[in-house]
Design an enzyme around this catalytic site. Structure first.
Site, PDB file in Angstrom:
ATOM      1  N   LYS A  60      43.394  -5.791   9.062  1.00  0.00           N
ATOM      2  CA  LYS A  60      42.616  -5.936   7.672  1.00  0.00           C
ATOM      3  C   LYS A  60      42.251  -7.934   7.579  1.00  0.00           C
ATOM      4  CE  LYS A  60      46.510  -4.571   5.922  1.00  0.00           C
ATOM      5  NZ  LYS A  60      47.629  -3.919   7.023  1.00  0.00           N
ATOM      6  N   THR A  61      43.760  -8.386   8.147  1.00  0.00           N
ATOM      7  CA  THR A  61      43.500 -10.231   7.755  1.00  0.00           C
ATOM      8  C   THR A  61      41.385 -10.107   8.574  1.00  0.00           C
ATOM      9  OG1 THR A  61      45.438 -10.139   7.454  1.00  0.00           O
ATOM     10  CG2 THR A  61      44.253 -11.971   8.245  1.00  0.00           C
TER      11      THR A  61
ATOM     12  N   GLU B 254      42.137  -8.325   1.042  1.00  0.00           N
ATOM     13  CA  GLU B 254      42.980  -7.568   1.843  1.00  0.00           C
ATOM     14  C   GLU B 254      43.586  -6.945   0.735  1.00  0.00           C
ATOM     15  OE1 GLU B 254      46.329  -8.465   5.778  1.00  0.00           O
ATOM     16  OE2 GLU B 254      44.813 -10.141   4.589  1.00  0.00           O
TER      17      GLU B 254
END
Length: 205
Positions: free
Chosen positions: A49-50, A93
Protein backbone atom coordinates in the site's frame (compact mmCIF):
# COMPACT_ATOMS: atom_id res chain seq x y z
CA UNK A 1 -1.23 1.69 17.08
CA UNK A 2 -0.74 3.12 20.56
CA UNK A 3 -1.92 1.75 23.88
CA UNK A 4 -4.40 3.43 26.19
CA UNK A 5 -1.59 4.27 28.62
CA UNK A 6 0.37 6.24 26.02
CA UNK A 7 1.48 9.44 27.85
CA UNK A 8 0.33 11.81 25.10
CA UNK A 9 -3.05 10.08 24.84
CA UNK A 10 -3.49 10.14 28.61
CA UNK A 11 -2.60 13.85 28.72
CA UNK A 12 -4.95 14.69 25.86
CA UNK A 13 -7.83 13.01 27.70
CA UNK A 14 -6.95 14.91 30.89
CA UNK A 15 -7.05 18.19 28.97
CA UNK A 16 -10.32 17.33 27.23
CA UNK A 17 -8.73 17.52 23.79
CA UNK A 18 -10.77 15.89 21.03
CA UNK A 19 -9.16 12.63 20.00
CA UNK A 20 -9.46 11.25 16.49
CA UNK A 21 -8.85 7.69 15.40
CA UNK A 22 -6.46 7.76 12.45
CA UNK A 23 -9.15 6.44 10.11
CA UNK A 24 -11.69 9.06 11.17
CA UNK A 25 -9.25 11.88 10.50
CA UNK A 26 -8.33 10.46 7.10
CA UNK A 27 -12.03 10.03 6.33
CA UNK A 28 -12.64 13.72 7.03
CA UNK A 29 -9.66 14.73 4.89
CA UNK A 30 -10.83 12.51 2.01
CA UNK A 31 -14.41 13.74 2.16
CA UNK A 32 -13.23 17.34 2.29
CA UNK A 33 -11.06 16.72 -0.77
CA UNK A 34 -13.98 15.19 -2.67
CA UNK A 35 -16.25 18.11 -1.77
CA UNK A 36 -13.74 20.48 -3.36
CA UNK A 37 -13.79 18.43 -6.58
CA UNK A 38 -10.73 16.26 -6.05
CA UNK A 39 -10.71 12.69 -7.33
CA UNK A 40 -10.06 10.29 -4.42
CA UNK A 41 -7.87 7.29 -5.23
CA UNK A 42 -7.37 4.86 -2.34
CA UNK A 43 -4.82 2.04 -2.19
CA UNK A 44 -5.62 -1.07 -0.16
CA UNK A 45 -4.49 -4.67 0.25
CA UNK A 46 -2.30 -6.75 2.53
CA UNK A 47 1.02 -5.63 1.05
CA UNK A 48 2.40 -2.77 -1.01
CA UNK A 49 0.00 0.00 0.00
CA UNK A 50 2.73 2.47 0.93
CA UNK A 51 4.74 1.64 -2.18
CA UNK A 52 1.87 1.95 -4.66
CA UNK A 53 0.24 5.00 -3.09
CA UNK A 54 3.64 6.66 -2.77
CA UNK A 55 4.62 5.82 -6.33
CA UNK A 56 1.31 7.14 -7.68
CA UNK A 57 1.77 10.35 -5.70
CA UNK A 58 5.30 10.69 -7.07
CA UNK A 59 4.19 10.14 -10.68
CA UNK A 60 1.37 12.68 -10.43
CA UNK A 61 3.67 15.19 -8.73
CA UNK A 62 6.39 14.85 -11.36
CA UNK A 63 3.76 15.09 -14.11
CA UNK A 64 2.93 18.54 -12.78
CA UNK A 65 -0.59 17.54 -11.66
CA UNK A 66 -0.05 18.82 -8.11
CA UNK A 67 -1.73 15.94 -6.24
CA UNK A 68 -2.70 15.96 -2.60
CA UNK A 69 -1.78 12.77 -0.76
CA UNK A 70 -1.52 10.97 2.56
CA UNK A 71 0.86 8.00 2.46
CA UNK A 72 2.04 5.71 5.25
CA UNK A 73 5.72 6.48 4.71
CA UNK A 74 8.02 9.18 3.41
CA UNK A 75 8.19 9.29 -0.40
CA UNK A 76 11.96 9.77 -0.86
CA UNK A 77 11.76 11.74 -4.10
CA UNK A 78 9.25 14.18 -2.59
CA UNK A 79 10.68 14.08 0.96
CA UNK A 80 7.27 13.93 2.66
CA UNK A 81 4.42 11.53 3.34
CA UNK A 82 1.63 14.08 2.85
CA UNK A 83 0.85 17.28 1.03
CA UNK A 84 -2.12 19.44 0.06
CA UNK A 85 -2.07 21.08 -3.37
CA UNK A 86 -4.55 22.40 -5.91
CA UNK A 87 -4.52 19.46 -8.35
CA UNK A 88 -7.48 17.24 -9.18
CA UNK A 89 -6.26 14.11 -7.35
CA UNK A 90 -6.17 13.01 -3.71
CA UNK A 91 -4.18 9.82 -3.07
CA UNK A 92 -4.43 7.89 0.20
CA UNK A 93 -3.16 4.68 1.70
CA UNK A 94 -6.13 2.87 3.25
CA UNK A 95 -5.45 0.50 6.14
CA UNK A 96 -7.50 -2.67 6.51
CA UNK A 97 -5.92 -3.99 9.73
CA UNK A 98 -8.86 -3.03 11.96
CA UNK A 99 -11.74 -3.05 9.49
CA UNK A 100 -11.76 0.73 9.08
CA UNK A 101 -11.32 0.35 5.33
CA UNK A 102 -15.11 0.51 5.07
CA UNK A 103 -15.17 4.12 6.29
CA UNK A 104 -14.07 5.44 2.91
CA UNK A 105 -15.87 6.02 -0.40
CA UNK A 106 -13.08 6.45 -2.97
CA UNK A 107 -13.63 7.30 -6.60
CA UNK A 108 -11.09 4.58 -7.41
CA UNK A 109 -10.15 1.78 -5.01
CA UNK A 110 -6.98 -0.14 -5.91
CA UNK A 111 -6.56 -3.54 -4.24
CA UNK A 112 -3.01 -4.89 -4.50
CA UNK A 113 -3.52 -8.33 -2.95
CA UNK A 114 -5.27 -10.25 -0.17
CA UNK A 115 -3.70 -12.57 2.38
CA UNK A 116 -4.59 -13.74 5.88
CA UNK A 117 -3.19 -11.03 8.15
CA UNK A 118 -4.19 -9.17 11.34
CA UNK A 119 -5.90 -12.29 12.60
CA UNK A 120 -6.28 -10.71 16.04
CA UNK A 121 -9.04 -8.66 14.40
CA UNK A 122 -10.16 -11.00 11.62
CA UNK A 123 -11.08 -13.97 13.82
CA UNK A 124 -12.42 -16.03 10.90
CA UNK A 125 -9.41 -15.39 8.72
CA UNK A 126 -9.88 -14.86 5.01
CA UNK A 127 -13.67 -15.07 5.24
CA UNK A 128 -13.79 -11.93 7.41
CA UNK A 129 -11.17 -10.16 5.30
CA UNK A 130 -13.18 -10.81 2.14
CA UNK A 131 -16.34 -9.37 3.75
CA UNK A 132 -14.56 -6.11 4.57
CA UNK A 133 -13.11 -5.79 1.07
CA UNK A 134 -16.39 -6.65 -0.64
CA UNK A 135 -18.09 -3.90 1.38
CA UNK A 136 -15.31 -1.49 0.45
CA UNK A 137 -15.80 -2.39 -3.22
CA UNK A 138 -19.53 -1.73 -2.97
CA UNK A 139 -18.77 1.76 -1.61
CA UNK A 140 -16.30 2.69 -4.35
CA UNK A 141 -17.13 4.13 -7.77
CA UNK A 142 -14.44 2.18 -9.64
CA UNK A 143 -12.17 -0.64 -8.48
CA UNK A 144 -8.87 -1.92 -9.87
CA UNK A 145 -7.59 -5.29 -8.65
CA UNK A 146 -4.42 -7.32 -9.16
CA UNK A 147 -5.74 -10.33 -11.04
CA UNK A 148 -2.46 -12.22 -10.49
CA UNK A 149 -3.13 -12.50 -6.77
CA UNK A 150 -4.61 -15.73 -5.42
CA UNK A 151 -6.34 -13.96 -2.53
CA UNK A 152 -8.19 -11.63 -4.89
CA UNK A 153 -9.93 -14.66 -6.36
CA UNK A 154 -11.88 -15.00 -3.09
CA UNK A 155 -13.79 -11.81 -3.84
CA UNK A 156 -17.27 -12.52 -5.18
CA UNK A 157 -18.41 -9.32 -6.81
CA UNK A 158 -20.55 -8.89 -9.86
CA UNK A 159 -20.03 -5.21 -10.49
CA UNK A 160 -19.10 -3.86 -13.91
CA UNK A 161 -17.12 -1.19 -12.08
CA UNK A 162 -14.37 -3.70 -11.19
CA UNK A 163 -11.34 -3.76 -13.51
CA UNK A 164 -8.42 -6.16 -13.35
CA UNK A 165 -4.81 -6.13 -14.41
CA UNK A 166 -2.05 -8.70 -14.33
CA UNK A 167 1.67 -8.65 -14.84
CA UNK A 168 2.16 -12.14 -16.27
CA UNK A 169 2.45 -11.26 -19.95
CA UNK A 170 3.45 -13.82 -22.59
CA UNK A 171 4.16 -13.63 -26.32
CA UNK A 172 4.09 -9.86 -26.30
CA UNK A 173 0.36 -9.64 -25.73
CA UNK A 174 -1.16 -6.64 -24.01
CA UNK A 175 -2.23 -7.45 -20.45
CA UNK A 176 -5.70 -8.94 -20.31
CA UNK A 177 -7.65 -10.02 -17.29
CA UNK A 178 -7.37 -13.77 -16.96
CA UNK A 179 -10.31 -15.86 -18.15
CA UNK A 180 -11.18 -17.17 -14.68
CA UNK A 181 -12.06 -13.65 -13.55
CA UNK A 182 -15.46 -13.77 -15.19
CA UNK A 183 -16.79 -11.04 -12.91
CA UNK A 184 -14.16 -8.55 -14.12
CA UNK A 185 -14.60 -6.94 -17.52
CA UNK A 186 -11.64 -7.68 -19.78
CA UNK A 187 -9.42 -4.72 -20.45
CA UNK A 188 -6.51 -4.03 -22.78
CA UNK A 189 -4.19 -1.10 -22.34
CA UNK A 190 -6.04 0.67 -25.16
CA UNK A 191 -9.36 0.21 -23.35
CA UNK A 192 -7.89 1.89 -20.28
CA UNK A 193 -8.29 5.18 -22.11
CA UNK A 194 -12.05 4.71 -21.95
CA UNK A 195 -11.67 4.26 -18.20
CA UNK A 196 -9.46 7.25 -17.37
CA UNK A 197 -10.57 9.80 -19.98
CA UNK A 198 -14.12 10.22 -18.58
CA UNK A 199 -12.54 10.77 -15.16
CA UNK A 200 -10.40 13.63 -16.41
CA UNK A 201 -13.22 15.09 -18.49
CA UNK A 202 -15.59 14.95 -15.50
CA UNK A 203 -13.17 17.07 -13.48
CA UNK A 204 -12.62 19.53 -16.33
CA UNK A 205 -16.37 20.07 -16.61
Amino acid sequence: AIRENNPELVKAKELGIKIYHRSDLLKEIAESAQKTGKYFIGFAGTHGKTTTSGFSSFVLEKAGLEPSFVVGGIVPEIATNAQCKDGKFFIAELDESDGTLVKYHPDILVINNLEEDHLDFYKNGMADIVKIFEQAISQSKKVIVNADDAGIKNLKVGFNKVFGYYIEVSKGNLPLVKEEFGYIRKQTLANCERFINPILKEKED
